[in-house]
Design an enzyme around this catalytic site. Structure first.
Site, short mmCIF file in Angstrom:
data_model
loop_
_atom_site.label_atom_id
_atom_site.label_comp_id
_atom_site.label_asym_id
_atom_site.label_seq_id
_atom_site.Cartn_x
_atom_site.Cartn_y
_atom_site.Cartn_z
N ASP A 37 70.34 97.29 22.41
CA ASP A 37 71.50 97.94 21.81
C ASP A 37 71.35 97.88 20.28
OD1 ASP A 37 74.46 98.89 22.35
OD2 ASP A 37 74.56 97.45 20.70
N ASP B 13 74.10 104.28 22.17
CA ASP B 13 72.99 103.65 21.44
C ASP B 13 72.41 102.49 22.23
OD1 ASP B 13 75.22 102.03 21.13
OD2 ASP B 13 74.73 101.44 19.09
N ASN C 138 76.12 106.35 11.42
CA ASN C 138 76.82 107.62 11.64
C ASN C 138 77.88 107.87 10.57
OD1 ASN C 138 75.54 108.80 13.87
ND2 ASN C 138 76.75 107.64 15.33
N ASP D 140 71.37 110.85 15.14
CA ASP D 140 70.50 111.42 16.18
C ASP D 140 69.03 111.14 15.85
OD1 ASP D 140 72.67 112.36 17.54
OD2 ASP D 140 72.40 114.46 16.99
#
Length: 198
Positions: free
Chosen positions: A70, A113, A78, A87
């Site tokens: 993770d 993620d 972001n 992305d």
């Protein structure tokens, strides 16, 4: 002659139509199994394939390593740079994982993620080596691209850390969260040994 030509046209048309249907079916199956962004298996496809892998391993007594990875700080990526950079990070992470596994290994984008790796015929020590390589590759990419994020990995194996796929995933998921919450993230933690029923 007319009937021969007509028959040939019908046969060719039927062949062409069958080929198009088969291509469409293959494309649909591919899209159904693969995460569009990373090119990895999606969660559903991994679970299907891993289930059969675990069933065959039960009968042959093989060891299977499961890793849960993770990203730490991904929301901040972001928020700071935008989703297009987020992305790009996910694609880079997927590439680092895929570069460090074998063809027989199953890897998937499990969630936003989150990534899940299932490594058949692998010892826990071998899984640790893969985890270290993946973590090192991700950290190097983050440093080279000046993007601040890290990866936490939970690591375990069947049958030591669970009696089936779901229980091993639950064990490595807990280990991954311990790495994030107790150790501040960016590490590799082994799952706790599953309790034996009395």
């Amino acid at each position: 002659v007319f009937f021969l030509v007509f028959f040939t046209i019908i046969v060719l048309y039927s062949y062409s139509l069958t080929a198009k249907i088969e291509r469409a079916r293959s494309k649909l199956a591919h899209e159904r199994n693969v995460d569009a962004l990373t090119g990895m298996l999606n969660r559903r496809a991994l679970m299907e394939r891993a289930m059969s892998l675990f069933q065959s391993s039960e009968s042959h007594g093989g060891e299977i390593v499961v890793m849960f990875a993770d990203l730490d700080g991904f929301k901040a990526v972001n928020d700071t740079y935008g989703h297009h950079v987020g992305d790009r990070v996910l694609v880079a992470v997927a590439e680092q994982i895929l570069d460090n596994v074998r063809d027989v290994d199953l890897v998937a984008r499990y969630g936003g993620d989150e990534f899940l790796l299932v490594l058949p015929r692998t010892s826990l020590a071998g899984g640790e080596i893969v985890a270290q390589r993946v973590r090192r590759g991700i950290n190097e990419w983050a440093r080279e691209n000046k993007i601040d994020f890290n990866v936490s990995i939970g690591l375990g194996s069947y049958p030591v850390h669970g009696r089936d796929l779901q229980s091993v995933i639950a064990s490595v998921d807990k280990a991954m969260y311990r790495s994030k919450n107790v150790h501040g993230g960016g590490g590799i933690l082994h799952a706790e040994v599953a309790p034996i029923d009395a």
